[in-house]
Design a protein around this motif. Structure first.
Motif, short mmCIF file in Angstrom:
data_model
loop_
_atom_site.label_atom_id
_atom_site.label_comp_id
_atom_site.label_asym_id
_atom_site.label_seq_id
_atom_site.Cartn_x
_atom_site.Cartn_y
_atom_site.Cartn_z
N GLY A 75 -18.77 -32.37 30.10
CA GLY A 75 -18.15 -33.31 31.01
C GLY A 75 -18.50 -34.76 30.75
O GLY A 75 -18.09 -35.65 31.52
N ARG A 76 -19.22 -35.06 29.71
CA ARG A 76 -19.63 -36.44 29.42
C ARG A 76 -19.41 -36.71 27.94
O ARG A 76 -19.18 -35.80 27.14
N SER A 77 -19.53 -37.97 27.54
CA SER A 77 -19.37 -38.32 26.14
C SER A 77 -20.54 -37.80 25.32
O SER A 77 -21.64 -37.58 25.84
N CYS A 78 -20.30 -37.60 24.03
CA CYS A 78 -21.31 -37.01 23.16
C CYS A 78 -22.23 -38.10 22.60
O CYS A 78 -21.90 -39.29 22.60
N TYR A 79 -23.37 -37.64 22.09
CA TYR A 79 -24.30 -38.50 21.38
C TYR A 79 -24.07 -38.36 19.88
O TYR A 79 -23.74 -37.27 19.39
N GLU A 80 -24.28 -39.41 19.15
CA GLU A 80 -24.22 -39.36 17.69
C GLU A 80 -25.56 -39.83 17.14
O GLU A 80 -25.97 -40.97 17.38
N LEU A 81 -26.23 -38.96 16.42
CA LEU A 81 -27.50 -39.28 15.80
C LEU A 81 -27.28 -39.45 14.31
O LEU A 81 -26.70 -38.58 13.65
N LEU A 82 -27.76 -40.56 13.76
CA LEU A 82 -27.60 -40.84 12.33
C LEU A 82 -28.92 -40.59 11.62
O LEU A 82 -29.96 -41.17 11.98
N SER A 83 -28.88 -39.73 10.63
CA SER A 83 -30.07 -39.41 9.84
C SER A 83 -30.01 -40.19 8.53
O SER A 83 -29.12 -39.99 7.71
N GLU A 84 -30.95 -41.12 8.36
CA GLU A 84 -30.96 -41.96 7.18
C GLU A 84 -32.06 -41.60 6.20
O GLU A 84 -32.22 -42.25 5.17
N GLU A 85 -32.86 -40.60 6.51
CA GLU A 85 -33.94 -40.18 5.63
C GLU A 85 -33.85 -38.67 5.40
O GLU A 85 -33.20 -37.94 6.15
N GLY A 86 -34.55 -38.22 4.37
CA GLY A 86 -34.66 -36.80 4.11
C GLY A 86 -33.42 -36.20 3.45
O GLY A 86 -32.43 -36.88 3.17
#
Length: 639
Positions: free
Chosen positions: A83-94
């Motif tokens: 029921g809510r907007s999603c989160y976006e996580l950006l992985s810049e390592e590994g």
């Protein structure tokens, strides 16, 4: 790998040759030896991506473009919320775990770090496998190497955690080692697991092995319960998966022969009796365990004795990884091409040695059973009739067998009478036996066996050549037709038919006629002959009857002769190879893989037919009198 060290002989083992030391020096505290197993923080996730791509560009040019395209952008992880907007996580390592090349990228990225440590402290042996690093040497050298690793590692995204790292040393020098390495707050043990193997003292090794052994014993007991209803599944699970677990341990840990006694007892007393549906005492009296340790191609089941097999597994592993362990010990360069070639040669040598060892064991068992000619013949044929055993049960491929089908064929293969057979044949009233069941024509079961094999061959040929190129019961015209016979005043010869016609099988534009015959090589008339000669005689009979008539009409004729237990005649074996070649070209798969598939499908069809001849009903149809349905009296016959 077993490694003697100064003043004390201990045992250490890594994965595929990664080894370390554990022990102490001659003068005790002056030069205490130890092994350090380094634990790093979130190795794959913390790896420096820029440093990794730079190193891959220079150390692995052929894969650098693909690695750059995969990791040039930040990996996006989307977290949904109801029921809510999603989160976006950006992985810049590994690197991404699960990526097929992530292990390669990770290893290449840490190669300069490992090389710098070796150049800085040459007396410490190091073995790296992904983020698992091990060091073996004196406590002073380990301390120096660990300081440099803590200093240089973060630049490449490698963050060691000393509090979670483990020091393995002899109890006699533990106090001295703790004093030297006090600054790191390591954990100290007499032995510890390392990459599926174990490094440490003999006592610690046996203490570590016991829970593993008991876990495997419980697993065997669970498989025995499965084998009561699904013996084929339980057998496949044992040979394809479960026994590989302790065989891997035997390859990487030395001197484990005595600890597998409980596993062998569970196999002998629990699993095999459930698989054969026979009491353990009867199997022991028949002395089948030694035969079941041999591979299927040597008339066995491929379930080796873990006690007798431990030393062979370890020696094989040492020979295959000898070049790698020498490189780790002496710090010499390792060429991938040379190492791969050496591994292949070592595997071939060990495979030939193992094959020779099993052949000698098979000959010894045959000589022991020479008093019974039937047993010797049965064991000789079993070497070539086990394709149904090696087939993985799969409903999609049509290789699954019911409990009765699997167990009947298994008992016949090892000279045991199938269970719960009737005393008299229901069709003809003769005394019932396996030999009688295979040849009794009452009830049409022998014809059904023939038709099943014909249908299987039709299906496989249609896969290779297309359904329009295959016809059933092709007409083979005789040389004298009806009109010519009437003109000469003679009776016309009956028309002859084959079982299957395949257009383009042996040669493009030419039709091949196949005719199937299945014979029992153990009937009284064939017992004095070699089974292969019996099949050869039946092939000659087929060719004398059909070959000339087919050649007159520019057709090929191939007799497909099998024994009831799956032994193939010469012509049938050649036809299977040709069919496998056609399927391999069409499916773009390896020839050996497709050849095994074709052989297993035919073998499974014969195995099912064998069980049907033993279990199916041979009663003639019961003719009931006509009932008076008008008056309703016929309802008494309705069931």
């Amino acid at each position: 790998m077993e490694t003697p060290v100064r003043g004390h002989e201990t045992h250490s083992q890594g994965h595929n040759g990664h080894a370390g030391h554990a022990g102490h020096g001659v003068d005790g505290e002056a030069e205490p030896y130890a092994t350090l197993l380094v634990d790093a923080r979130n190795g794959f996730n913390e790896l420096s991506r820029k440093a990794a791509l730079w190193t891959v560009r220079h150390r692995w040019p052929s894969g650098s473009r693909f690695a750059f395209n995969c990791y040039r952008h930040s990996a996006k992880l989307i977290l949904r919320r109801r029921g809510r907007s999603c989160y976006e996580l950006l992985s810049e390592e590994g690197v991404t775990q699960g990526d097929p090349i992530s292990m390669v990228i990770y290893g290449v990225a840490l190669t300069p770090l490992a090389e710098s440590l070796r150049e800085s402290v040459g007396n410490v042996q190091q073995a790296w496998y992904a983020d698992d690093s091990a060091m073996a040497g004196t406590a002073w050298d380990i301390a120096t190497t660990m300081r440099k690793l803590l200093q240089w590692g973060p630049a490449r995204g490698y963050y060691p955690e000393p509090s979670k790292s483990v020091i393995i040393c002899n109890p006699q020098v533990r106090e001295a080692v703790q004093i030297i390495l006090e600054e790191f707050n390591f954990e100290y043990h007499d032995g510890h697991r390392y990459l599926g193997g174990f490094i440490g003292t003999l006592g610690a090794k046996h203490e570590w092995l016991q829970p593993q052994i008991q876990k495997w014993v419980k697993g065997i007991e669970a498989l025995a319960k499965v084998a009561k209803r699904f013996p084929q599944t339980a057998y496949a699970g044992m040979t394809r998966s479960f026994q590989m677990e302790w065989q891997y341990l035997q390859r990487v840990v030395p001197e484990t022969e005595g600890v597998f006694e409980d596993i062998e007892k569970a196999i002998t007393d629990t699993f095999l009796p459930a698989l054969f549906a026979e009491p353990a005492q009867h199997l022991a009296d028949a002395k089948l365990r030694e035969l079941t340790t041999l591979s299927v191609r040597h008339a066995g089941l491929g379930i080796p004795d873990p006690q007798a097999n431990a030393e062979h597994c370890y020696k094989t592993s040492r020979e295959v990884t000898r070049m790698l362990t020498d490189s780790l010990r002496h710090g010499t360069p390792l060429g991938v091409a040379e190492y791969t070639k050496a591994c292949s040669a070592a595997r071939r040598s060990q495979r030939k040695s193992n094959d020779l060892r099993q052949s000698e064991a098979f000959k010894r068992l045959c000589n022991h059973n020479q008093a019974k000619q039937a047993d010797s013949r049965r064991m000789s044929k079993a070497k070539e009739t086990g394709a149904w055993l090696t087939a993985m049960p799969n409903t999609l491929n049509g290789t699954e067998l019911s409990a009765d089908e699997f167990r009947d064929n298994l008992r016949i293969r090892f000279g045991l009478t199938p269970a719960s057979l009737p005393h008299r044949c229901e069709g003809c009233g003769e005394r019932f036996s396996v030999e009688h069941a295979m040849s009794c024509k009452k009830g049409g079961l022998v014809m059904l066996r023939h038709n099943d094999v014909v249908a299987e061959w039709h299906h496989l040929c249609a896969k290779a050549l297309g359904s329009t190129a295959i016809t059933d019961e092709p007409l083979i015209h005789t040389s004298r037709d009806v009109r010519q016979a009437g003109a000469n005043g003679e009776a016309p010869q009956p028309e002859l038919r084959g079982d299957i016609a395949a257009h383009g099988f042996w040669r493009r534009g030419t039709t091949t006629i196949f005719d199937v015959r299945i014979t029992d090589t153990e009937v009284a008339s064939n017992r004095g002959q070699d089974p292969k000669k019996v099949l050869k005689r039946h092939e000659r009979e087929k060719k004398l009857k059909y070959n000339a008539l087919c050649q007159e009409r520019r057709r090929h004729f191939t007799p497909l002769v099998f024994s009831v237990d799956g032994l193939q005649g010469t012509e049938a074996a050649a036809a299977c190879k040709r069919l496998s070649s056609l399927l391999a070209d069409k499916w773009k798969r390896s020839y050996s893989e497709v050849c095994g598939y074709v052989r297993s499908r035919l073998s499974v069809a014969l195995a099912r037919s064998t069980s049907r001849c033993l279990r199916a009903d041979r009663d003639p149809l019961i003719v009931r009198p006509n009932a008076d349905w008008v008056e309703g009296t016929g309802l008494s016959l309705y069931e």
